[in-house]
Design a protein around this motif. Structure first.
Motif, PDB file in Angstrom:
ATOM      1  N   SER A 485       0.675  -8.726   4.808  1.00 14.09           N
ATOM      2  CA  SER A 485       0.820  -7.691   4.006  1.00 14.09           C
ATOM      3  C   SER A 485      -0.830  -7.710   3.330  1.00 14.09           C
ATOM      4  O   SER A 485      -1.661  -6.390   4.031  1.00 14.09           O
ATOM      5  CB  SER A 485       1.350  -8.225   2.599  1.00 14.09           C
ATOM      6  N   TYR A 486      -1.322  -8.508   2.675  1.00 12.10           N
ATOM      7  CA  TYR A 486      -2.662  -8.404   2.201  1.00 12.10           C
ATOM      8  C   TYR A 486      -3.501  -9.893   2.625  1.00 12.10           C
ATOM      9  O   TYR A 486      -3.115 -10.701   2.450  1.00 12.10           O
ATOM     10  CB  TYR A 486      -2.725  -8.360   0.624  1.00 12.10           C
ATOM     11  N   GLN A 488      -7.277 -11.215   2.188  1.00  9.69           N
ATOM     12  CA  GLN A 488      -8.706 -10.942   1.397  1.00  9.69           C
ATOM     13  C   GLN A 488      -9.863 -11.061   2.365  1.00  9.69           C
ATOM     14  O   GLN A 488     -10.527 -10.148   2.324  1.00  9.69           O
ATOM     15  CB  GLN A 488      -8.772 -12.173   0.444  1.00  9.69           C
ATOM     16  N   TYR A 586      -2.535  -2.628  -2.942  1.00  8.64           N
ATOM     17  CA  TYR A 586      -2.799  -3.770  -3.903  1.00  8.64           C
ATOM     18  C   TYR A 586      -3.629  -3.354  -5.059  1.00  8.64           C
ATOM     19  O   TYR A 586      -4.507  -2.771  -4.516  1.00  8.64           O
ATOM     20  CB  TYR A 586      -3.269  -5.108  -2.975  1.00  8.64           C
ATOM     21  N   PHE A 594      -6.494  -9.531  -6.585  1.00  6.95           N
ATOM     22  CA  PHE A 594      -5.394  -8.503  -6.214  1.00  6.95           C
ATOM     23  C   PHE A 594      -3.865  -8.848  -6.184  1.00  6.95           C
ATOM     24  O   PHE A 594      -3.762  -9.903  -5.953  1.00  6.95           O
ATOM     25  CB  PHE A 594      -5.731  -8.020  -4.556  1.00  6.95           C
ATOM     26  N   HIS A 595      -3.050  -7.779  -6.724  1.00  5.80           N
ATOM     27  CA  HIS A 595      -1.739  -8.102  -6.937  1.00  5.80           C
ATOM     28  C   HIS A 595      -0.932  -6.973  -6.365  1.00  5.80           C
ATOM     29  O   HIS A 595      -1.523  -5.891  -6.054  1.00  5.80           O
ATOM     30  CB  HIS A 595      -1.388  -7.923  -8.553  1.00  5.80           C
ATOM     31  N   PRO A 596       0.260  -7.235  -5.739  1.00  2.00           N
ATOM     32  CA  PRO A 596       0.868  -6.258  -5.094  1.00  2.00           C
ATOM     33  C   PRO A 596       1.259  -5.146  -6.107  1.00  2.00           C
ATOM     34  O   PRO A 596       1.562  -5.321  -7.290  1.00  2.00           O
ATOM     35  CB  PRO A 596       2.299  -6.785  -4.622  1.00  2.00           C
ATOM     36  N   ALA A 597       1.253  -3.796  -5.516  1.00  3.19           N
ATOM     37  CA  ALA A 597       1.318  -2.847  -6.605  1.00  3.19           C
ATOM     38  C   ALA A 597       2.185  -1.908  -6.244  1.00  3.19           C
ATOM     39  O   ALA A 597       2.815  -1.739  -5.159  1.00  3.19           O
ATOM     40  CB  ALA A 597       0.047  -2.077  -6.640  1.00  3.19           C
ATOM     41  N   SER A 610       0.421  -2.070 -11.591  1.00  5.23           N
ATOM     42  CA  SER A 610       1.111  -3.265 -11.337  1.00  5.23           C
ATOM     43  C   SER A 610       1.441  -3.858 -12.863  1.00  5.23           C
ATOM     44  O   SER A 610       0.549  -3.721 -13.536  1.00  5.23           O
ATOM     45  CB  SER A 610       0.636  -4.225 -10.663  1.00  5.23           C
ATOM     46  N   ARG A 620      -6.806  -1.627  -3.070  1.00  5.34           N
ATOM     47  CA  ARG A 620      -6.945  -1.795  -1.578  1.00  5.34           C
ATOM     48  C   ARG A 620      -5.620  -1.419  -0.993  1.00  5.34           C
ATOM     49  O   ARG A 620      -4.533  -1.621  -1.430  1.00  5.34           O
ATOM     50  CB  ARG A 620      -7.496  -3.041  -1.201  1.00  5.34           C
ATOM     51  N   TYR A 621      -6.034  -0.575   0.312  1.00 10.36           N
ATOM     52  CA  TYR A 621      -4.609  -0.096   0.890  1.00 10.36           C
ATOM     53  C   TYR A 621      -4.746  -0.659   2.409  1.00 10.36           C
ATOM     54  O   TYR A 621      -5.731  -0.445   2.959  1.00 10.36           O
ATOM     55  CB  TYR A 621      -4.645   1.463   0.863  1.00 10.36           C
ATOM     56  N   ARG A 644     -10.567   0.640   0.512  1.00 13.18           N
ATOM     57  CA  ARG A 644     -10.705   0.223  -0.690  1.00 13.18           C
ATOM     58  C   ARG A 644     -11.571   0.954  -1.619  1.00 13.18           C
ATOM     59  O   ARG A 644     -12.275   1.802  -1.177  1.00 13.18           O
ATOM     60  CB  ARG A 644     -11.190  -1.224  -0.390  1.00 13.18           C
TER      61      ARG A 644
END
Length: 650
Positions: A485-486, A488, A586, A594-597, A610, A620-621, A644
């Protein structure tokens, strides 16, 4: 004595509607005349015997015959079956080089579509890496026949096929590529000297390859076969490597009770270069884990991710496995998975130790993080993550072997400017329409340099060809490694970002392959989609056809209360979520976490938010090496790539 460049041999395709430049060699100062179909040209050779003929532009068509004659001697050369159409240069590394014959499940259908009645031809430039480059490009034009197509670049083949279908004119693709090569090798020395990231290194390299001992230590075999990189490296490297240290093994650095309290702490996965280590040798990594009681007596799978070069790995004091020996470099990006027998597994504290040996370039436990874990071999239960804090110590520092063996130079395609001199300069000033480019994987360890490097390379080629701002269409890297997923600190999304930014600044479109990857293969087989997406970009940019030639490209953002709105170019008739709810976004709070959005499409914008981030600052995507959730497309079915809105270091 009279000779034409190989680019103008039998079956060549020449660029329509542009002055056609033909060159070759004959006696110094001789008068040369040429006839191409109904048009003619004349010139006189220079003191070095090179001549250049410039024929008036011709419309698409053919076949034509090219006749060149030396007036004084009557010596003549003739090239037959020449077509006038669209010519493109295809360059980059192994994914451009990847041959159609490697598509084993599809090769029969590919061959069945081959026919000389389809005016598609390919010229594959022979590999060359010499300090004194050739005057001419090695190779010959091949016709679109079943017996020829196996050796063709698959991307170039599918690109050419679609262009021919859409334009209904002959298409020629000149492929100049080499697997595993860096963009610096494809950039001229003069342009690299203008780049502060490379100027000093280029100057040192040039001094080194001018030393007598550099040439004296090259074997005759190396000089006779200048393009065999591994042979060249091994011949230079082997005599210089000191005996391997055994101190760490002798002192029991792998033992569970070994005291490593004075060792440095590092966050893994990470390369040696990222840690600040600028030498080769042996480094040990150790980490403690707590084995759950219900794992006792069960077989486990120990996965430490990819290791750069060799490793020996211990589980609680007993060797679990090893990979690599000698001067092998093939294992540097391969994940390590070692099975631990149940009789060695007990509950409680356990120590994992890795002895990492790198004799060249970089080293390290390079992950990705998702592939670093310890888990029951039967797949039941959750895994213990092994990414994060490890202790490390240096067992052996053998110095920077790249410097000591002068790894760059004859035989190594990754020398500064080497492939520009050997495999691009001999193509100039051939008339052509543009360039398709598939490269970037080999620059992954320095993504922060890649945008400037690609901007320079594009400007360099445009200037030297002297044909204006021709299209330079990059493939945005496909997904690779374990889907996630994400991430960093992932490198590939930063390379994708650099590719996209270089495209925008140079006025070019891109073809994203982010959804065409293979988690286990850096050479994904979906080459037809790549080639056809490049053709769509060409149709829009080079031919002004009413098509959508690119996936959505992030343009700007606006903060709207607790949400961020993203604006895009190249939306076609609108943005879409491919197959399910929009995902892969995110959002960051003011602490840069960053958090899931959630993300919602609003016409040609995306609104991201979020509940955990009431005051958002960035988005960021698809920020992962192989993003599993990203599904933003446009109406043409083309995907958005990693992007981003921030400019933070990581």
């Amino acid at each position: 004595m009279l000779k034409l460049s190989n680019l103008f041999g039998d079956h060549a395709v020449l660029q329509r509607n542009r002055t056609i430049v033909v060159w070759g060699w004959c006696d110094p100062f001789a008068m040369v005349k040429g006839q191409l179909g109904a048009v003619s040209a004349a010139s006189r050779a220079g003191g070095d015997g090179r001549f250049t003929l410039r024929f008036p532009a011709l419309p698409a068509g053919g076949p034509h015959k090219l006749v060149v004659e030396v007036k004084e001697t009557g010596e003549t050369v003739v090239s037959s079956d020449l077509l006038i159409g669209e010519v493109w240069v295809a360059s980059g590394q192994s994914n451009m080089e990847f041959c159609a014959g490697g598509l084993t499940s599809r090769i029969e259908s590919i061959r069945k579509e081959c026919s000389p009645s389809i005016p598609l031809r390919m010229f594959t430039v022979e590999r060359n890496a010499q300090i004194a480059p050739p005057l001419d490009a090695g190779g010959a034009w091949q016709v679109h026949l079943p017996e020829e197509v196996d050796s063709w670049s698959a991307v170039g083949l599918f690109f050419g096929r679609k262009l021919h279908r859409e334009l209904n004119v002959p298409v020629g693709v000149v492929v100049s590529s080499w697997g595993g090569t860096i963009a610096e090798a494809w950039t001229s020395r003069e342009m690299l000297m203008e780049n502060p990231d490379f100027a000093a290194d280029v100057a040192r390299y040039e001094l080194e390859v001018g030393r007598p001992d550099f040439w004296e230590r090259l074997s005759p075999e190396e000089l006779a076969i200048p393009f065999r990189e591994n042979l060249s490296i091994n011949h230079r490297l082997e005599p210089l490597l000191p005996p391997l240290s055994e101190r760490g093994v002798q002192e029991g650095w792998f033992a569970p009770d070994f005291d490593d309290s004075d060792w440095e702490v590092v966050q893994l996965p990470r390369s040696w270069q990222e840690i600040g280590i600028r030498f080769n040798g042996i480094i040990w990594f150790r980490r403690e884990v707590e084995i759950p009681p219900d794992w006792a007596g069960r077989d486990l799978c120990l996965s430490i991710g990819a290791v750069d070069k060799h490793d020996v790995t211990w589980f609680d004091g007993v060797e679990a496995g090893r990979t690599g020996e000698g001067l092998e470099t093939v294992h540097w990006n391969q994940p390590r998975n070692y099975r631990i027998p149940g009789e060695r597994v007990h509950a409680g504290r356990c120590v994992i130790a890795v002895r990492n040996y790198s004799f060249l370039y970089d080293g390290g436990l390079i992950g990705p993080a998702e592939q670093m874990h310890l888990a029951p071999a039967d797949g039941t239960g959750s895994a213990l993550s092994l990414s994060g804090a490890w202790r490390y110590a240096v067992e052996s520092n053998i110095g920077c072997m790249c410097d000591r063996i002068s790894i760059m130079g004859t035989g190594n395609p990754n020398s500064y400017g080497m492939l520009f001199d050997n495999m691009i300069r001999p193509l100039i000033p051939m008339a052509m329409r543009g360039v398709i480019w598939y490269q970037g994987e080999s620059n992954q360890q320095a993504p922060q340099r890649y945008r400037r490097l690609m901007e320079d390379l594009i400007a360099d080629w445009r200037f030297r060809w002297g044909q204006g701002r021709f299209p330079f269409l990059q493939v945005i890297l496909a997904g690779f490694r374990t889907p996630g997923s994400y991430q960093q600190e992932a490198e590939w999304p930063r390379i994708r970002e650099a590719q996209a930014l270089a495209a925008v600044s140079s006025g070019n479109l891109t073809a994203s392959a982010i959804d065409l990857g293979d988690a286990t293969d850096i050479h994904p087989h979906r080459k037809q989609e790549v080639g056809e997406r490049l053709a769509l970009a060409a149709l829009e940019q080079a031919y002004s056809r009413p098509v959508v030639g690119s996936g959505p490209v992030f343009r700007e953002m606006a903060i709207e209360g607790s949400a961020i709105r993203l604006y895009f170019d190249h939306c076609g008739a609108g943005l879409t979520a491919h197959g399910r709810e929009l995902a892969g976004f995110y959002i960051a709070d003011r602490f840069r976490k960053f958090h899931p959005a959630s993300a919602v499409i609003c016409e040609n914008t995306v609104l991201v938010s979020s509940p955990e981030v009431p005051l958002p600052v960035a988005v960021r995507y698809a920020w992962a090496d192989n993003p599993e959730e990203a599904n933003l497309y446009n109406s043409a079915g083309l995907p958005a790539s990693s992007f981003r809105t921030d400019v933070w270091e990581v």
